[in-house]
Design an enzyme around this catalytic site. Structure first.
Site, PDB file in Angstrom:
ATOM      1  N   LYS A  89      68.024  18.234  20.041  1.00 46.95           N
ATOM      2  CA  LYS A  89      68.495  16.840  20.090  1.00 46.95           C
ATOM      3  C   LYS A  89      69.866  16.810  20.773  1.00 46.95           C
ATOM      4  O   LYS A  89      70.789  17.486  20.319  1.00 46.95           O
ATOM      5  CB  LYS A  89      68.612  16.315  18.647  1.00 46.95           C
ATOM      6  N   LEU A 365      70.220  13.324  -1.806  1.00 48.32           N
ATOM      7  CA  LEU A 365      69.968  11.919  -2.135  1.00 48.32           C
ATOM      8  C   LEU A 365      70.454  11.581  -3.535  1.00 48.32           C
ATOM      9  O   LEU A 365      70.753  10.418  -3.836  1.00 48.32           O
ATOM     10  CB  LEU A 365      68.465  11.619  -2.002  1.00 48.32           C
ATOM     11  N   GLY A 377      71.870  12.206   6.521  1.00 49.31           N
ATOM     12  CA  GLY A 377      71.462  12.743   5.217  1.00 49.31           C
ATOM     13  C   GLY A 377      71.711  14.242   5.093  1.00 49.31           C
ATOM     14  O   GLY A 377      72.318  14.710   4.113  1.00 49.31           O
TER      15      GLY A 377
HETATM   16  P1  FAD Z   1      64.113  14.993  -2.295  1.00 49.43           P
HETATM   17  O1  FAD Z   1      63.533  15.393  -1.016  1.00 49.43           O
HETATM   18  O2  FAD Z   1      63.670  13.709  -2.901  1.00 49.43           O
HETATM   19  O3  FAD Z   1      63.828  16.176  -3.322  1.00 49.43           O
HETATM   20  C1  FAD Z   1      63.934  15.984  -4.718  1.00 49.43           C
HETATM   21  C2  FAD Z   1      63.463  17.245  -5.426  1.00 49.43           C
HETATM   22  O4  FAD Z   1      63.712  17.089  -6.816  1.00 49.43           O
HETATM   23  C3  FAD Z   1      61.974  17.526  -5.265  1.00 49.43           C
HETATM   24  O5  FAD Z   1      61.792  18.921  -5.098  1.00 49.43           O
HETATM   25  C4  FAD Z   1      61.400  17.111  -6.624  1.00 49.43           C
HETATM   26  O6  FAD Z   1      60.218  17.842  -6.970  1.00 49.43           O
HETATM   27  C5  FAD Z   1      62.554  17.483  -7.525  1.00 49.43           C
HETATM   28  N1  FAD Z   1      62.577  16.803  -8.819  1.00 49.43           N
HETATM   29  C6  FAD Z   1      62.756  15.485  -9.081  1.00 49.43           C
HETATM   30  N2  FAD Z   1      62.696  15.263 -10.415  1.00 49.43           N
HETATM   31  C7  FAD Z   1      62.485  16.469 -10.988  1.00 49.43           C
HETATM   32  C8  FAD Z   1      62.305  16.906 -12.335  1.00 49.43           C
HETATM   33  N3  FAD Z   1      62.328  16.058 -13.349  1.00 49.43           N
HETATM   34  N4  FAD Z   1      62.093  18.219 -12.566  1.00 49.43           N
HETATM   35  C9  FAD Z   1      62.050  19.122 -11.542  1.00 49.43           C
HETATM   36  N5  FAD Z   1      62.218  18.762 -10.259  1.00 49.43           N
HETATM   37  C10 FAD Z   1      62.420  17.459  -9.989  1.00 49.43           C
HETATM   38  N6  FAD Z   1      68.335  12.902   6.842  1.00 49.43           N
HETATM   39  C11 FAD Z   1      68.755  13.365   8.027  1.00 49.43           C
HETATM   40  O7  FAD Z   1      69.659  14.180   8.083  1.00 49.43           O
HETATM   41  N7  FAD Z   1      68.185  12.917   9.180  1.00 49.43           N
HETATM   42  C12 FAD Z   1      67.203  11.992   9.190  1.00 49.43           C
HETATM   43  O8  FAD Z   1      66.716  11.664  10.269  1.00 49.43           O
HETATM   44  C13 FAD Z   1      66.762  11.465   7.959  1.00 49.43           C
HETATM   45  N8  FAD Z   1      65.815  10.509   7.905  1.00 49.43           N
HETATM   46  C14 FAD Z   1      65.471   9.984   6.699  1.00 49.43           C
HETATM   47  C15 FAD Z   1      64.590   8.904   6.639  1.00 49.43           C
HETATM   48  C16 FAD Z   1      64.271   8.326   5.415  1.00 49.43           C
HETATM   49  C17 FAD Z   1      63.369   7.155   5.360  1.00 49.43           C
HETATM   50  C18 FAD Z   1      64.835   8.852   4.222  1.00 49.43           C
HETATM   51  C19 FAD Z   1      64.523   8.251   2.892  1.00 49.43           C
HETATM   52  C20 FAD Z   1      65.688   9.923   4.271  1.00 49.43           C
HETATM   53  C21 FAD Z   1      66.032  10.479   5.504  1.00 49.43           C
HETATM   54  N9  FAD Z   1      66.942  11.515   5.578  1.00 49.43           N
HETATM   55  C22 FAD Z   1      67.363  11.972   6.781  1.00 49.43           C
HETATM   56  C23 FAD Z   1      67.470  12.129   4.375  1.00 49.43           C
HETATM   57  C24 FAD Z   1      66.799  13.459   4.118  1.00 49.43           C
HETATM   58  O9  FAD Z   1      65.405  13.345   4.197  1.00 49.43           O
HETATM   59  C25 FAD Z   1      67.206  13.941   2.751  1.00 49.43           C
HETATM   60  O10 FAD Z   1      68.603  13.932   2.690  1.00 49.43           O
HETATM   61  C26 FAD Z   1      66.734  15.326   2.498  1.00 49.43           C
HETATM   62  O11 FAD Z   1      65.351  15.432   2.655  1.00 49.43           O
HETATM   63  C27 FAD Z   1      67.143  15.800   1.129  1.00 49.43           C
HETATM   64  O12 FAD Z   1      66.464  15.185   0.134  1.00 49.43           O
HETATM   65  P2  FAD Z   1      66.746  15.721  -1.352  1.00 49.43           P
HETATM   66  O13 FAD Z   1      66.462  17.162  -1.403  1.00 49.43           O
HETATM   67  O14 FAD Z   1      68.087  15.251  -1.783  1.00 49.43           O
HETATM   68  O15 FAD Z   1      65.698  14.897  -2.231  1.00 49.43           O
END
Ligand code: FAD
Length: 533
Positions: A89, A365, A377
């Protein structure tokens, strides 16, 4: 949540030895891998992730700083890129934000300056064409021509291509306050594949991986987390707990009750519908940029990956129903989208008031999110991980370190909020209620003051958001002069200054861009050569 009398070990400075990470999405595994790379066997890291609760993974774009993450893990591109369907990119391409058919780029390239004035200011005084981005950056031409940032033999573009333009002979041109070479590219990849790749990286280095649901979070008498209960694997305890449970924020919000600061009043897009569309990318060109195409109630992202595109409509549900958003997205993609299931996502826009509370740190998140425009993100995750290592907790009375960490996270998120608001208030588009409202909606007071200054003097380090948030002054110039909704005047001094050196600079950029367009392969050619070797 339950109360427990058991004290966490985090009582003795320097004794944070065990970390429990709840959540195994991108945030959870990036954190686990980084902590292992930083501290090796001197720390125990456990990741517990649910098999039933899904993670976000839509096809993500990143900032160029992400390369530091991979460097820290001692990973080469060839180690991880194929496993994550990754592509290059060079920037973000904004389509239709000014008017239908118009596009401009926010590339990974610093803006030069001549005789102490940013090139953007000179451009306002003596535009070479109607395209600010093409006249002032080499990268815009590379994006238009769909070039790879690496030569066919694998050699990458030099950092700060700008400095190399014409051999840097002009004594009168300088990089001045726009200093600091910009790494010329970032990546697109599938975040859930990165999490999978890092699962192996982490477990190979001793991270304990438990697949289970956390069903309860126990607090001790001081309000610190003492342990978490899982459905099948009993009790897990550590000195430090990292909440990577996504928008649920199981520990930070649900157990500790940390308030959430919503950004909804200034950034109303709170929903997305996403599609992962298989494509024959060997036949279809892989654009080396993320595309953000303005729509009636938000915008659509297009992220080219190897063998598919990630795409989605980010919108405000106040203006558009989920059904209509999906319909628009399917029409936008065309027949390839016909039988692909859509993923509807509700986004929690804003930040936790504090990311580090007691012995819990939220990352990803769980800590906050500011809609995906400008792909922040994963940058937030990377920044938070670096900061938690920098401010690593010694003991319970670590208030100073905790406060410093929280301030740094807050600064980054608030700075990005300002930058994103500028996209909407600064877009010329105002053809329906959604876009008209972007011109009258509340924006942060400080941004409103800055815009008044920028109308008379293009953004520079003295006038942009003052704390680190990943976006240098040139980024603000790109949006302001690209989106075209705010009239900006050049400095009166430039009417009196000699324009010769500025003209030399513009000519150099054009020549350098022409040369690189000829020399560099397309991404398809580059990846084909990589596969062949
Ligand atoms: P999640 O992916 O939601 O993971 C949560 C984890 O917690 C999962 O493994 C789940 O199983 C676990 N969990 C939840 N509750 C429990 C429980 N009770 N017990 C055990 N485990 C549990 N970021 C970028 O940098 N560039 C982008 O282009 C981009 N586009 C995006 C577009 C959209 C529409 C969205 C919503 C987000 C985007 N992001 C982007 C953000 C990026 O996808 C996230 O920051 C990244 O995937 C990290 O997510 P996370 O790990 O915080 O949460």
């Amino acid at each position: 949540m339950t109360k427990s009398g058991a004290a966490a070990n985090l009582t003795d400075p320097g004794k944070t030895k065990s970390v429990v990470i709840v959540g195994g999405g991108t945030a959870g595994w990036m954190t686990a891998a980084y902590l292992k790379a930083a501290f090796g066997d001197r720390i125990d890291v456990t990741v517990v992730e649910s098999a039933h609760i899904g993670s976000i993974g839509v096809g993500e774009a990143t900032f160029s700083d992400i390369r530091h993450f991979f460097e820290f893990l001692r990973l080469e591109e060839s180690d991880w890129m194929p496993a994550c369907n990754a592509t290059y990119k060079l920037g973000v391409r904004f389509e239709d934000w000014r008017e239908p058919g118009h596009h401009f780029y926010h590339p990974f390239e610093q803006l030069g300056s001549v005789d102490g004035f940013p090139l953007s200011d000179w451009w306002l005084r003596m535009p070479q064409s109607s395209r600010f981005d093409r006249d002032c950056f080499v990268m815009a031409a590379l994006c238009d021509a769909e070039r790879s940032p690496r030569y066919a033999d694998g050699t990458p573009l030099a950092q700060g291509v700008f400095e190399n333009v014409g051999g840097g002979q002009s004594a009168r041109s300088n990089i001045a306050e726009y200093q600091g070479a910009q790494f010329p590219y970032a990546y697109h990849f599938e975040a859930h594949l990165l999490a999978k790749f890092l699962t192996k990286y982490g477990t190979d280095r001793g991270v304990k991986h438990i697949t289970d649901n956390v069903v309860d979070v126990a607090l001790d008498e001081q309000g610190f987390v003492s342990h978490v209960d899982t459905a099948e694997n009993g009790r897990l305890s550590g000195d430090l707990y990292i909440d990577c449970t996504g928008f649920r924020a199981l520990l930070l919000k649900q157990a500790l009750g940390e308030p959430f600061v919503s950004f909804q009043d200034t950034l109303p897009n709170n929903s997305a519908v996403a599609l992962q569309v298989p494509m024959d990318m060997e036949r279809k060109a892989i654009r080396p940029c993320t595309t953000a195409t303005a729509q009636d109630a938000g915008w659509i992202w297009t992220i080219p990956l190897i063998s598919r595109i990630g795409t989605g409509y980010v919108y405000a549900d106040e203006y558009l129903s989920a059904e209509d958003a999906e319909k628009t997205l399917r029409e936008f993609v065309g027949p390839e989208a016909a039988d692909i299931p859509a993923n509807h996502i509700k986004m929690r826009i804003g930040r936790s008031e504090r990311s580090w509370v007691k012995n819990v740190v939220g990352i990803g998140l769980a800590a906050g999110f500011v809609e995906p425009l400008e792909s922040t993100g994963i940058f937030f995750i990377h920044h938070a991980i670096e900061q938690i290592v920098r401010y690593f907790p010694g003991g319970r009375d670590d208030d100073v370190r905790r406060d410093a960490f929280n301030r740094s996270i807050e600064h980054v998120m608030e700075g990005v909020r300002e930058f994103l608001c500028l996209h909407y208030v600064g877009a010329k588009r105002a053809d329906n209620q959604y876009w008209k409202d972007t011109k009258t909606r509340k924006i942060p007071d400080a941004l409103a003051e800055r815009i008044e200054i920028w109308k008379h003097k293009v953004p520079d380090s003295e006038s942009v958001y003052p704390y680190y948030h990943g976006l240098p002054p040139y980024s603000y110039n790109c949006i302001l002069l690209g989106a075209g909704g705010i009239e900006v005047k050049h400095s009166p001094a430039l009417d009196l200054a000699d324009p010769t050196a500025a003209q030399v600079e513009f000519d150099r950029i054009r020549l350098k861009a022409d040369k690189l367009v000829q020399e560099l392969p397309s991404q398809n050619e580059f990846f084909a050569a990589m596969r062949a070797n």
